[in-house]
Design an enzyme around this catalytic site. Structure first.
Site, PDB file in Angstrom:
ATOM      1  N   GLY A   4       0.836  -1.183   0.000  1.00  0.00           N
ATOM      2  CA  GLY A   4       0.000   0.000   0.000  1.00  0.00           C
ATOM      3  C   GLY A   4       0.875   1.239   0.000  1.00  0.00           C
ATOM      4  O   GLY A   4       2.045   1.192   0.391  1.00  0.00           O
TER       5      GLY A   4
ATOM      6  N   GLN B  34       2.826   9.957   1.457  1.00  0.00           N
ATOM      7  CA  GLN B  34       4.127   9.295   1.477  1.00  0.00           C
ATOM      8  C   GLN B  34       5.005   9.682   0.294  1.00  0.00           C
ATOM      9  O   GLN B  34       6.198   9.379   0.290  1.00  0.00           O
ATOM     10  CB  GLN B  34       3.952   7.780   1.526  1.00  0.00           C
ATOM     11  CG  GLN B  34       3.367   7.279   2.840  1.00  0.00           C
ATOM     12  CD  GLN B  34       3.264   5.781   2.857  1.00  0.00           C
ATOM     13  OE1 GLN B  34       2.280   5.208   2.389  1.00  0.00           O
ATOM     14  NE2 GLN B  34       4.279   5.129   3.396  1.00  0.00           N
TER      15      GLN B  34
ATOM     16  N   CYS C  85       6.274  -0.079   7.640  1.00  0.00           N
ATOM     17  CA  CYS C  85       5.837   1.056   6.838  1.00  0.00           C
ATOM     18  C   CYS C  85       6.984   1.517   5.951  1.00  0.00           C
ATOM     19  O   CYS C  85       8.134   1.597   6.410  1.00  0.00           O
ATOM     20  CB  CYS C  85       5.382   2.194   7.744  1.00  0.00           C
ATOM     21  SG  CYS C  85       4.836   3.672   6.867  1.00  0.00           S
ATOM     22  N   LEU C  86       6.669   1.849   4.708  1.00  0.00           N
ATOM     23  CA  LEU C  86       7.700   2.320   3.788  1.00  0.00           C
ATOM     24  C   LEU C  86       8.288   3.650   4.233  1.00  0.00           C
ATOM     25  O   LEU C  86       9.409   3.989   3.849  1.00  0.00           O
ATOM     26  CB  LEU C  86       7.117   2.456   2.371  1.00  0.00           C
ATOM     27  CG  LEU C  86       6.611   1.156   1.737  1.00  0.00           C
ATOM     28  CD1 LEU C  86       6.012   1.437   0.367  1.00  0.00           C
ATOM     29  CD2 LEU C  86       7.736   0.130   1.636  1.00  0.00           C
TER      30      LEU C  86
ATOM     31  N   HIS D  18      -4.172   0.878   7.714  1.00  0.00           N
ATOM     32  CA  HIS D  18      -2.842   1.492   7.706  1.00  0.00           C
ATOM     33  C   HIS D  18      -2.792   2.649   6.710  1.00  0.00           C
ATOM     34  O   HIS D  18      -2.315   3.747   7.034  1.00  0.00           O
ATOM     35  CB  HIS D  18      -1.804   0.420   7.344  1.00  0.00           C
ATOM     36  CG  HIS D  18      -0.395   0.900   7.317  1.00  0.00           C
ATOM     37  ND1 HIS D  18       0.566   0.466   8.202  1.00  0.00           N
ATOM     38  CD2 HIS D  18       0.245   1.767   6.498  1.00  0.00           C
ATOM     39  CE1 HIS D  18       1.730   1.045   7.936  1.00  0.00           C
ATOM     40  NE2 HIS D  18       1.554   1.850   6.889  1.00  0.00           N
ATOM     41  N   GLU D  19      -3.299   2.421   5.492  1.00  0.00           N
ATOM     42  CA  GLU D  19      -3.214   3.462   4.465  1.00  0.00           C
ATOM     43  C   GLU D  19      -4.169   4.611   4.748  1.00  0.00           C
ATOM     44  O   GLU D  19      -3.824   5.784   4.528  1.00  0.00           O
ATOM     45  CB  GLU D  19      -3.476   2.861   3.079  1.00  0.00           C
ATOM     46  CG  GLU D  19      -2.491   1.790   2.660  1.00  0.00           C
ATOM     47  CD  GLU D  19      -1.036   2.213   2.799  1.00  0.00           C
ATOM     48  OE1 GLU D  19      -0.726   3.415   2.603  1.00  0.00           O
ATOM     49  OE2 GLU D  19      -0.196   1.359   3.118  1.00  0.00           O
TER      50      GLU D  19
ATOM     51  N   HIS E 178      -2.693   6.949   7.270  1.00  0.00           N
ATOM     52  CA  HIS E 178      -1.739   7.895   6.686  1.00  0.00           C
ATOM     53  C   HIS E 178      -2.443   9.184   6.256  1.00  0.00           C
ATOM     54  O   HIS E 178      -1.890  10.280   6.397  1.00  0.00           O
ATOM     55  CB  HIS E 178      -1.057   7.280   5.462  1.00  0.00           C
ATOM     56  CG  HIS E 178       0.208   6.549   5.759  1.00  0.00           C
ATOM     57  ND1 HIS E 178       1.289   7.135   6.382  1.00  0.00           N
ATOM     58  CD2 HIS E 178       0.575   5.271   5.489  1.00  0.00           C
ATOM     59  CE1 HIS E 178       2.268   6.247   6.494  1.00  0.00           C
ATOM     60  NE2 HIS E 178       1.860   5.107   5.974  1.00  0.00           N
TER      61      HIS E 178
END
Length: 214
Positions: free
Chosen positions: A68, A73, A126-127, A168-169, A172
């Site tokens: 995702g 991000q 997480c990225l 999670h997304e 963000h």
């Protein structure tokens, strides 16, 4: 960070971001764009630019690789995210986590609410927080509402790992990182997770590191 100026109009900023081609730079924790939240998408980019931006998110997510990616991000404070999970995991992990393949999807202006009272906890990464993972307890099922990239309504119940991804997304987009919801004592380097805590559930990690699971 190299992202376009916050003062430029959104469409101009996205055009500048896409001009480089290839995967976009991923913003790391500590950048205010990850904490400010987002504005609802209301046609700011136009259909053609939105399609290009979505494709860039897809390329960036796959290159990372991740399951995702949210617009903040890559430095864009719009309420847009993408998800995709081929779920290349052993059967034991698939069963324990409810991790099933998810096709590529675009989430526009998403919001979620829990379905039922069950909560489940697993290691999450997480990225934007590279090199670290932590255990996060989340609702096992959520109802996701919003639109897709064509403006069509989305109203769907997600369970298992897909529910974790959409939470999670969407978080963000509200300026929330998974670490805000994590069990602090579970924080582990990705190397430690691979070497010590690769089990299907975090029960052994909870016993060894001294934290509770739901």
């Amino acid at each position: 960070m190299g992202t376009p100026s916050d003062r430029a109009p959104l469409a101009e900023r996205v055009e500048q971001l896409l001009a480089g081609g290839g995967p976009l730079p991923i913003v790391a924790a500590g950048d205010p764009v990850l904490r400010r939240g987002t504005v609802p998408y209301d046609g700011e980019l136009g259909p053609a630019l939105l399609a290009r931006f979505v494709q860039a998110l897809r390329i960036t997510m796959r290159a990372a690789p991740g399951v995702g990616l949210a617009a903040p991000q890559v430095g864009v404070a719009l309420r847009i995210a993408v998800i995709e999970d081929p779920a290349p995991v052993p059967d034991e992990v698939r069963r324990a986590r409810g991790r099933v393949p998810q096709p590529f999807r675009v989430l526009v202006n998403p919001a979620y609410e829990p379905v039922g009272g069950e909560r489940v906890a697993f290691f999450e990464g997480c990225l934007s927080v590279p090199g670290w993972q932590a255990v996060v307890a989340r609702p096992a099922g959520v109802r996701l509402t919003g639109q897709d990239e064509h403006g069509r309504p989305v109203d769907e119940v997600f369970t298992g790992w897909p529910a974790r991804i959409v939470q999670h997304e969407t978080d963000h987009l509200d300026g929330v990182l998974y670490l805000d919801r994590a069990e602090p004592r579970s924080l582990s380097s990705s190397q430690a997770v691979a070497e010590r805590w690769a089990q299907a559930t975090p029960r052994e990690a909870a016993r060894a590191l001294g934290f509770d699971l739901p």
